[in-house]
Design a protein around this motif. Sequence first.
Motif, PDB file in Angstrom:
ATOM      1  N   PRO A 180       0.806  -1.234   0.000  1.00 29.36           N
ATOM      2  CA  PRO A 180       0.000   0.000   0.000  1.00 29.36           C
ATOM      3  C   PRO A 180       0.842   1.289   0.000  1.00 29.36           C
ATOM      4  O   PRO A 180       0.521   2.231  -0.712  1.00 29.36           O
ATOM      5  N   GLU A 181       1.911   1.320   0.783  1.00 27.95           N
ATOM      6  CA  GLU A 181       2.750   2.527   0.867  1.00 27.95           C
ATOM      7  C   GLU A 181       3.382   2.848  -0.485  1.00 27.95           C
ATOM      8  O   GLU A 181       3.470   3.995  -0.887  1.00 27.95           O
ATOM      9  N   LEU A 182       3.817   1.803  -1.168  1.00 26.76           N
ATOM     10  CA  LEU A 182       4.448   1.972  -2.475  1.00 26.76           C
ATOM     11  C   LEU A 182       3.420   2.420  -3.519  1.00 26.76           C
ATOM     12  O   LEU A 182       3.714   3.274  -4.357  1.00 26.76           O
ATOM     13  N   ILE A 183       2.231   1.878  -3.432  1.00 27.02           N
ATOM     14  CA  ILE A 183       1.163   2.275  -4.349  1.00 27.02           C
ATOM     15  C   ILE A 183       0.834   3.744  -4.158  1.00 27.02           C
ATOM     16  O   ILE A 183       0.713   4.506  -5.126  1.00 27.02           O
ATOM     17  N   LYS A 184       0.698   4.156  -2.907  1.00 25.15           N
ATOM     18  CA  LYS A 184       0.383   5.561  -2.607  1.00 25.15           C
ATOM     19  C   LYS A 184       1.464   6.491  -3.135  1.00 25.15           C
ATOM     20  O   LYS A 184       1.174   7.583  -3.622  1.00 25.15           O
ATOM     21  N   LYS A 185       2.705   6.035  -3.058  1.00 24.89           N
ATOM     22  CA  LYS A 185       3.826   6.824  -3.567  1.00 24.89           C
ATOM     23  C   LYS A 185       3.688   7.065  -5.076  1.00 24.89           C
ATOM     24  O   LYS A 185       4.068   8.123  -5.575  1.00 24.89           O
ATOM     25  N   HIS A 186       3.125   6.086  -5.784  1.00 22.12           N
ATOM     26  CA  HIS A 186       2.995   6.206  -7.234  1.00 22.12           C
ATOM     27  C   HIS A 186       1.625   6.727  -7.673  1.00 22.12           C
ATOM     28  O   HIS A 186       1.373   6.825  -8.867  1.00 22.12           O
ATOM     29  N   LEU A 187       0.773   7.065  -6.717  1.00 18.51           N
ATOM     30  CA  LEU A 187      -0.518   7.673  -7.029  1.00 18.51           C
ATOM     31  C   LEU A 187      -0.660   9.000  -6.259  1.00 18.51           C
ATOM     32  O   LEU A 187      -1.602   9.175  -5.506  1.00 18.51           O
ATOM     33  N   PRO A 188       0.253   9.930  -6.452  1.00 19.98           N
ATOM     34  CA  PRO A 188       0.235  11.157  -5.655  1.00 19.98           C
ATOM     35  C   PRO A 188      -0.912  12.110  -5.990  1.00 19.98           C
ATOM     36  O   PRO A 188      -1.295  12.931  -5.160  1.00 19.98           O
ATOM     37  N   ASP A 189      -1.487  12.020  -7.178  1.00 21.08           N
ATOM     38  CA  ASP A 189      -2.495  13.001  -7.603  1.00 21.08           C
ATOM     39  C   ASP A 189      -3.837  12.839  -6.910  1.00 21.08           C
ATOM     40  O   ASP A 189      -4.676  13.705  -6.993  1.00 21.08           O
ATOM     41  N   ALA A 190      -4.056  11.767  -6.174  1.00 23.63           N
ATOM     42  CA  ALA A 190      -5.358  11.545  -5.563  1.00 23.63           C
ATOM     43  C   ALA A 190      -5.362  11.825  -4.072  1.00 23.63           C
ATOM     44  O   ALA A 190      -6.291  11.473  -3.375  1.00 23.63           O
TER      45      ALA A 190
END
Length: 155
Positions: free
Chosen positions: A144-154
């Motif tokens: 999850p942390e890595l995903i959030k890092k790659h989805l910063p626009d939301a």
Amino acid sequence: MNKELTEDEALKKAAAYCAKSEHCRDDVMKKLQSWGIAPATSEGIVARLADEHFIDEERYAGSFARDKFRFSSWGRTKIAYELQMRHIADAHIAKGLAAIDNEEYEERLQSLLEKKRQSIKDESNRFETYGKLMRYALSKGYEPELIKKHLPDAK
């Protein structure tokens, strides 16, 4: 008419099975069971195959992790879970996961997210889009942390 395999025949057949591709103890035990070999005999065969290096759990974990990452784009979480389901030791799982290059891992996640984003029809609600992308990446086994890092626009 099916004849029962002798222990020697089963050993040779299992050795050939292991020589074709990498297998873990669990895979070989299931295969022996499907051939009708008794559990006690199967244990002896698997032990002998391990002694002769036809079965190597550490080698299997590394091979499994690399293949599932490269060919199926699985994340570390899903790979670790699948290895645990095959009764692979945690130390071997850790070594197998360490074989995955971090930079390549993040690039693959970014690529998966971009491809998925293009397939989403209605992007009018950015939180809904974020949720779809997050669920997709989680289902592939990424953290999850890595995903959030790659989805910063939301955020």
